[in-house]
Design an enzyme around this catalytic site. Sequence first.
Site, PDB file in Angstrom:
ATOM      1  CE  LYS A  90     -44.117 -26.314   1.664  1.00 35.38           C
ATOM      2  NZ  LYS A  90     -44.982 -26.579   0.706  1.00 35.38           N
ATOM      3  CG  ASN A  91     -48.121 -26.612   3.323  1.00 38.77           C
ATOM      4  OD1 ASN A  91     -47.294 -25.585   2.669  1.00 38.77           O
ATOM      5  ND2 ASN A  91     -47.605 -27.772   3.730  1.00 38.77           N
TER       6      ASN A  91
ATOM      7  CB  CYS B  90     -45.962 -31.911  -8.679  1.00 42.60           C
ATOM      8  SG  CYS B  90     -47.475 -33.318  -7.377  1.00 42.60           S
TER       9      CYS B  90
ATOM     10  NE  ARG C 210     -50.936 -32.126  -4.839  1.00 40.68           N
ATOM     11  CZ  ARG C 210     -50.134 -31.376  -4.169  1.00 40.68           C
ATOM     12  NH1 ARG C 210     -48.877 -31.101  -4.454  1.00 40.68           N
ATOM     13  NH2 ARG C 210     -50.004 -30.534  -3.165  1.00 40.68           N
TER      14      ARG C 210
ATOM     15  CG  ASP D  53     -47.210 -32.311   3.786  1.00 43.14           C
ATOM     16  OD1 ASP D  53     -48.060 -31.314   4.019  1.00 43.14           O
ATOM     17  OD2 ASP D  53     -47.517 -33.092   2.440  1.00 43.14           O
TER      18      ASP D  53
ATOM     19  NE  ARG E 172     -41.255 -26.253  -4.080  1.00 43.95           N
ATOM     20  CZ  ARG E 172     -43.028 -27.024  -4.447  1.00 43.95           C
ATOM     21  NH1 ARG E 172     -42.660 -28.413  -4.966  1.00 43.95           N
ATOM     22  NH2 ARG E 172     -44.047 -26.584  -3.831  1.00 43.95           N
TER      23      ARG E 172
END
Length: 419
Positions: free
Chosen positions: A22-23, A116, A121, A306, A398
């Site tokens: 994803k990143n 968030c 952020r 993460d 997500r």
Amino acid sequence: MEKIIIEGKTRLSGEIKVSGAKNAVLPIMAACILNDGENTISNVPDLADVRTMIKLLETLGAKCEYSDGELLIDSSAIRSYKAPYELVKTMRASVLVLGPLVARFRKAEVSLPGGCAIGERPIDQHIKGLRILGASVRLEDGYVSASAKKLEGTTVPFDLSTVTGTENIMLIASVCEGETVILNAACEPEVVDLANALNLMGAKIEGAGTDIITITGVSSLGALSDYTVMPDRIEAGTLMIAGALNESNLTINGCRFEHLGALSGKLLQTGAWIEKNGDSSIRVKGAAEIRSIDFSTLPYPGFPTDMQAQMMILMCLADGMSVITENIFPQRFMHTAELRRMGADIKLVGNSAVVRGVREIKGAPIMASDLRASASLVLAGLCGTGKTEVSRIYHLDRGYEKLDEKLRSVGASIWREKE
Ligand code: EPZ
């Protein structure tokens, strides 16, 4: 909305293939704003964040087609330089279109991403970099408004390691006249994947993966043809921890062992058995007795923030006390309240969590709060006695492609229901 139900304590066994990262794919998608061609990208995971980025690019005027991991982005018709709040508020990574829009239009209006669940952020480093390259940037009405008569390469010294900050400056500097040197750049593998994709478009980027990245600006970039996104190291790490629970025995295929050094080292210290088969397959077997260890999150190649919530699950069932220190997002402990509902013994002290291992945690109805916390709650359900219901799993979708299906394929008793 949907929830995930898990009957815990099942020993998992078998093989799972990791999806694309994803990143890595999100900045590579944003990079397509820099050219006017038909870009094709493969190994694109089917995630909510990918679909949000597709919507954002289509809002700007791009034409996108996505099916079965293959993504086509035709950026020739991009006309708008405005990224609206409605989309940006659902995905912070939308800030990645800021640099490319300033590069393409010499102006951009991107909604401020806002905070968030894992904390405030800020994007002050992104803005600092843009200003150093010659853009004037104003914050008004919740938007970042940037404009630049002329962009010129120069030295951009970051005050701290920022992944998307590094990526935003790499993106805009690729087509800035002159040479840009980013100092204190983020070293994450996703930054390297973006640099590889940009270089295939014709950019001249050296040093990605180190803390000094040199970008020699070019006048224009070509389209990306069939770029394969790197595997998701955080999904791989999450599955490794699933393999370390309930004395399971999991083989994770399609990953890159070199991206998983810090996690592998810590997992070995807990007593898990790890075997790598070549560079793209890792086998993990869980220990009967899990040893407590301390760990702190750090920028790559340190222990990834993460993976903090996921590793905490293992420590909840370990044989002693573990101190977990979160140095990247100090508030990233929303999962601890839910774990306490299952009987975990966790105390928060500043930006650390003190975990005392217990013999068992019990299944309970729990609620996801953010992406990686939701993955840790699924792992908790796997090792909790009885039934666990994880609600608000849109957070999970997500960033994980069909995680429940993948876990079911190796024996987990896990399914989805409407909430
Ligand atoms: C990226 O977020 C990842 N997201 C995050 O993954 C990941 O947790 C994070 O890097 C750290 O590895 C994407 O790549 C899309 P940072 P990013 O800028 O770039 C502070 C997930 O679960 N900071 O590296 O937003 C910041 O507050 C997500 O997949 C500033 O102060 O993170 C944090 O404390 C969550 N000013 C630290 O730096 C800035 O201008 C690192 O943040 C930018 C960041």
